[in-house]
Design an enzyme around this catalytic site. Structure first.
Site, PDB file in Angstrom:
ATOM      1  N   GLN A  10      31.780   9.319  11.763  1.00 15.71           N
ATOM      2  CA  GLN A  10      32.355  10.665  11.727  1.00 15.71           C
ATOM      3  C   GLN A  10      31.403  11.669  11.077  1.00 15.71           C
ATOM      4  O   GLN A  10      31.237  12.794  11.569  1.00 15.71           O
ATOM      5  CB  GLN A  10      33.679  10.617  10.961  1.00 15.71           C
ATOM      6  CG  GLN A  10      34.405  11.946  10.864  1.00 15.71           C
ATOM      7  CD  GLN A  10      35.669  11.844  10.023  1.00 15.71           C
ATOM      8  OE1 GLN A  10      36.021  10.763   9.528  1.00 15.71           O
ATOM      9  NE2 GLN A  10      36.357  12.953   9.851  1.00 15.71           N
ATOM     10  N   GLU A  31      38.958   8.784  -0.639  1.00 22.39           N
ATOM     11  CA  GLU A  31      39.429   9.458  -1.849  1.00 22.39           C
ATOM     12  C   GLU A  31      39.615   8.473  -2.996  1.00 22.39           C
ATOM     13  O   GLU A  31      39.213   8.745  -4.135  1.00 22.39           O
ATOM     14  CB  GLU A  31      40.753  10.165  -1.571  1.00 22.39           C
ATOM     15  CG  GLU A  31      40.675  11.320  -0.591  1.00 22.39           C
ATOM     16  CD  GLU A  31      42.060  11.790  -0.220  1.00 22.39           C
ATOM     17  OE1 GLU A  31      42.577  12.702  -0.897  1.00 22.39           O
ATOM     18  OE2 GLU A  31      42.653  11.234   0.735  1.00 22.39           O
ATOM     19  N   THR A  36      44.449   4.091  16.658  1.00 21.89           N
ATOM     20  CA  THR A  36      45.441   4.718  15.791  1.00 21.89           C
ATOM     21  C   THR A  36      46.684   3.843  15.848  1.00 21.89           C
ATOM     22  O   THR A  36      47.207   3.593  16.936  1.00 21.89           O
ATOM     23  CB  THR A  36      45.784   6.145  16.262  1.00 21.89           C
ATOM     24  OG1 THR A  36      44.598   6.940  16.272  1.00 21.89           O
ATOM     25  CG2 THR A  36      46.821   6.785  15.362  1.00 21.89           C
ATOM     26  N   ASP A  71      46.021  15.223  15.995  1.00 19.58           N
ATOM     27  CA  ASP A  71      46.074  14.871  14.579  1.00 19.58           C
ATOM     28  C   ASP A  71      45.701  16.096  13.746  1.00 19.58           C
ATOM     29  O   ASP A  71      44.751  16.815  14.059  1.00 19.58           O
ATOM     30  CB  ASP A  71      45.115  13.727  14.274  1.00 19.58           C
ATOM     31  CG  ASP A  71      45.429  13.066  12.939  1.00 19.58           C
ATOM     32  OD1 ASP A  71      46.617  12.903  12.634  1.00 19.58           O
ATOM     33  OD2 ASP A  71      44.499  12.703  12.214  1.00 19.58           O
ATOM     34  N   ASP A  78      45.698   6.493  10.859  1.00 19.38           N
ATOM     35  CA  ASP A  78      44.589   7.029  11.652  1.00 19.38           C
ATOM     36  C   ASP A  78      43.290   6.394  11.138  1.00 19.38           C
ATOM     37  O   ASP A  78      42.589   6.967  10.307  1.00 19.38           O
ATOM     38  CB  ASP A  78      44.552   8.557  11.526  1.00 19.38           C
ATOM     39  CG  ASP A  78      43.475   9.181  12.383  1.00 19.38           C
ATOM     40  OD1 ASP A  78      43.151   8.614  13.435  1.00 19.38           O
ATOM     41  OD2 ASP A  78      42.958  10.239  11.999  1.00 19.38           O
ATOM     42  N   LYS A  80      37.054   8.412  15.220  1.00 14.59           N
ATOM     43  CA  LYS A  80      38.517   8.383  15.162  1.00 14.59           C
ATOM     44  C   LYS A  80      39.143   7.727  16.397  1.00 14.59           C
ATOM     45  O   LYS A  80      40.265   7.218  16.317  1.00 14.59           O
ATOM     46  CB  LYS A  80      39.053   9.816  15.081  1.00 14.59           C
ATOM     47  CG  LYS A  80      38.660  10.575  13.828  1.00 14.59           C
ATOM     48  CD  LYS A  80      39.558  10.214  12.677  1.00 14.59           C
ATOM     49  CE  LYS A  80      39.395  11.170  11.520  1.00 14.59           C
ATOM     50  NZ  LYS A  80      40.330  10.877  10.416  1.00 14.59           N
ATOM     51  N   GLU A  93      49.454   8.425   7.237  1.00 15.47           N
ATOM     52  CA  GLU A  93      49.999   9.620   7.869  1.00 15.47           C
ATOM     53  C   GLU A  93      51.428   9.379   8.336  1.00 15.47           C
ATOM     54  O   GLU A  93      51.924   8.253   8.362  1.00 15.47           O
ATOM     55  CB  GLU A  93      49.142  10.036   9.071  1.00 15.47           C
ATOM     56  CG  GLU A  93      47.685  10.327   8.735  1.00 15.47           C
ATOM     57  CD  GLU A  93      46.965  11.034   9.863  1.00 15.47           C
ATOM     58  OE1 GLU A  93      47.653  11.645  10.719  1.00 15.47           O
ATOM     59  OE2 GLU A  93      45.726  10.977   9.895  1.00 15.47           O
ATOM     60  N   ARG A  99      34.058   6.491   8.695  1.00 15.70           N
ATOM     61  CA  ARG A  99      33.530   7.664   8.000  1.00 15.70           C
ATOM     62  C   ARG A  99      32.046   7.888   8.274  1.00 15.70           C
ATOM     63  O   ARG A  99      31.585   9.039   8.312  1.00 15.70           O
ATOM     64  CB  ARG A  99      33.753   7.516   6.492  1.00 15.70           C
ATOM     65  CG  ARG A  99      35.206   7.390   6.079  1.00 15.70           C
ATOM     66  CD  ARG A  99      36.021   8.611   6.449  1.00 15.70           C
ATOM     67  NE  ARG A  99      37.382   8.492   5.940  1.00 15.70           N
ATOM     68  CZ  ARG A  99      38.354   9.346   6.217  1.00 15.70           C
ATOM     69  NH1 ARG A  99      38.119  10.373   7.023  1.00 15.70           N
ATOM     70  NH2 ARG A  99      39.567   9.171   5.721  1.00 15.70           N
ATOM     71  N   GLU A 125      43.875   6.188   6.994  1.00  7.79           N
ATOM     72  CA  GLU A 125      44.489   7.469   6.668  1.00  7.79           C
ATOM     73  C   GLU A 125      45.995   7.297   6.775  1.00  7.79           C
ATOM     74  O   GLU A 125      46.529   7.044   7.863  1.00  7.79           O
ATOM     75  CB  GLU A 125      44.002   8.591   7.595  1.00  7.79           C
ATOM     76  CG  GLU A 125      42.555   8.980   7.315  1.00  7.79           C
ATOM     77  CD  GLU A 125      42.122  10.261   7.991  1.00  7.79           C
ATOM     78  OE1 GLU A 125      41.116  10.853   7.572  1.00  7.79           O
ATOM     79  OE2 GLU A 125      42.805  10.686   8.955  1.00  7.79           O
ATOM     80  N   HIS A 184      44.468  16.346  -0.016  1.00  7.48           N
ATOM     81  CA  HIS A 184      43.448  15.602   0.728  1.00  7.48           C
ATOM     82  C   HIS A 184      42.280  16.507   1.112  1.00  7.48           C
ATOM     83  O   HIS A 184      41.111  16.164   0.897  1.00  7.48           O
ATOM     84  CB  HIS A 184      44.075  14.998   1.987  1.00  7.48           C
ATOM     85  CG  HIS A 184      43.090  14.329   2.893  1.00  7.48           C
ATOM     86  ND1 HIS A 184      42.428  13.164   2.563  1.00  7.48           N
ATOM     87  CD2 HIS A 184      42.646  14.673   4.129  1.00  7.48           C
ATOM     88  CE1 HIS A 184      41.626  12.803   3.550  1.00  7.48           C
ATOM     89  NE2 HIS A 184      41.748  13.706   4.513  1.00  7.48           N
TER      90      HIS A 184
END
Length: 435
Positions: free
Chosen positions: A258, A382, A275, A143, A251, A271, A219, A255, A217, A150
């Site tokens: 992480q 975000e 996925t 990834d 993904d 993560k 993607e 948080r 996420e 971003h």
């Protein structure tokens, strides 16, 4: 009134003969159709990567139907029976670019030439009646972190005093990490809230428990077909020789896990729990009209990443994909893939420049796709600025995901002659943390 022929699609259907994405399905009533966690048009939660299961077939989507590609090849005497009469896309992926083009031409003829209609029509299954599966066995999963918007947003969020929001290496190479292929799941699979260590800055010590900052996420994933030799880098110009197609990818990211674990080696448990990918892989050939020039390069690139060279002039690298992200049916973002700084060709070149080999079924993600404005951000961290500004939705406020939330990504791209090319959706529901 006579029944409408499924080969007669409504004008403007984004899954018309100009598209023809590939997937793997089980017809209604087959052995895998009633597996635990399965549903019409989706897939069992635990079917993973077992390709060779009874009842699974390579399918091609046409409108709201699925063509049994192997059965069609056999009925029409095609030389591609051995590639299409399979329970997985693996053999087709491994066959290489020339064969991909030949098979696509054959499929287009099967669904458009009037002489084939009576043979092909009985081999079309309503999409609502079938079970969709992970279409290929994922070999390796990488990834990336390729959207400047971003990366800049996260830099402003977590390094507010830094002279620039981007790390010093960001404009010089596509940053990425090696993920966990065994937890790539197909759209429709529940995502169990992960559990692990987390530590807020003010906490004296870490605590253990379910993630409280579960995120998405948005993607795009790229699927490798033809492998490469160990020790041989893949140059930019060979991108289309190795990459078969693309799909939407989510993904999922914890948080809080992480943030505590990622220094100094990067993402791990935050993560690796899941996925999600679409059940449909759109071949690159279907997206030729959507190819665009990537954003302007603001730093000189080393030769192996320099996509201004004449040798790659016919490969602009970017794709104009219009993504929509919905939470519980409410649109929360529309990230434009055309703004992504590092292209899929550059990512592939960087991934192999050290001599790492490609395998059939390798999957690599673009990283979160975010545009320049808030309504184009591709993650909740975000969209809510790390929880500071909750989203106001009809069913309540959201900072991060709650149990029972359903996230769905859809997308389309410009097609030939003003058409649209639809990408298969990727959706997942958050299930409570396990015991």
């Amino acid at each position: 009134m006579s029944e409408q022929n499924p080969l007669d699609l409504p004008e403007g259907d984004p899954f018309g003969p100009h598209n023809l994405p590939y997937g793997v399905f089980s017809p209604a009533g087959s052995a895998t159709d009633s597996a635990p966690g399965s549903a019409p048009g989706s897939a069992p939660a635990a079917d993973g990567h077992a390709a060779a299961r009874g009842g699974r077939r390579v399918g091609v989507r046409l409108g709201s139907y699925v063509l049994d590609a192997g059965a069609a090849a056999a009925a029409l005497g095609s030389p591609y029976v051995s590639l299409l009469d399979q329970p997985t896309l693996g053999p087709l992926l491994a066959a290489g670019r020339r064969t991909w083009s030949d098979v696509r031409r054959a499929l287009t003829a099967w669904v458009t030439v009037p002489a084939h209609r009576d043979i092909v029509r009985p081999l079309l299954h309503p999409l609502s009646d079938v079970t969709l599966h992970l279409p290929f066995e994922v070999a390796d999963y990488v990834d990336f972190y390729a959207s400047e918007h971003h990366a800049s947003n996260l830099g402003r969020m977590f390094r507010p005093d830094a002279p620039t929001p981007l790390t010093p290496n960001w404009k010089h190479l596509p940053i990425g990490y090696h993920g966990r292929s065994g937890t790539v799941v197909v759209s429709g699979t529940d995502v169990v809230r992960p559990t692990g260590q987390r530590k807020a800055p003010a906490d004296p010590a870490p605590v253990f428990g379910p993630s409280v900052k579960l995120d998405i996420e948005a993607e795009v994933g790229f699927v490798v077909g033809a492998p490469s030799a160990l020790g041989t880098p893949v140059p930019l110009a060979d991108f289309r020789e190795h990459v078969f197609g693309l799909c939407l990818l989510n993904d999922w990211s914890a948080r809080d896990l992480q943030a505590w674990e990622y220094v100094p080696l990067g993402p791990f448990l935050g993560k690796s729990f899941a996925t999600s990918v679409s059940a449909w892989i759109t071949p690159l050939e279907a997206l030729d009209a959507a190819r665009v020039t990537p954003p302007e390069r603001t730093e000189p690139l080393l030769p192996y990443l320099d996509d201004s060279a004449e040798s790659v002039a016919d490969e602009p690298g970017g794709y104009d994909l219009r993504i929509t992200v919905s939470l519980n049916g409410h649109v929360i973002s529309e990230p434009p893939f055309s703004t992504v700084y590092w292209t899929a060709a550059q990512q592939l070149a960087h991934m192999t420049v050290n001599g790492a080999s490609l395998r059939t079924g390798d999957l690599y993600g673009s990283g979160t796709v975010s545009g320049p404005s808030p309504e184009q951000f591709g993650s909740l961290i975000e969209l809510t600025w790390n929880g500071r500004d909750p989203l106001e939705l009809p069913d309540g406020k959201r900072t991060f995901l709650e149990d029972g939330d359903v996230v769905t990504m859809t997308a389309w791209a410009p097609g030939p002659g003003g058409t649209r090319v639809g990408l298969g959706e990727v959706s997942g529901r958050i299930a409570p943390a396990g015991g």
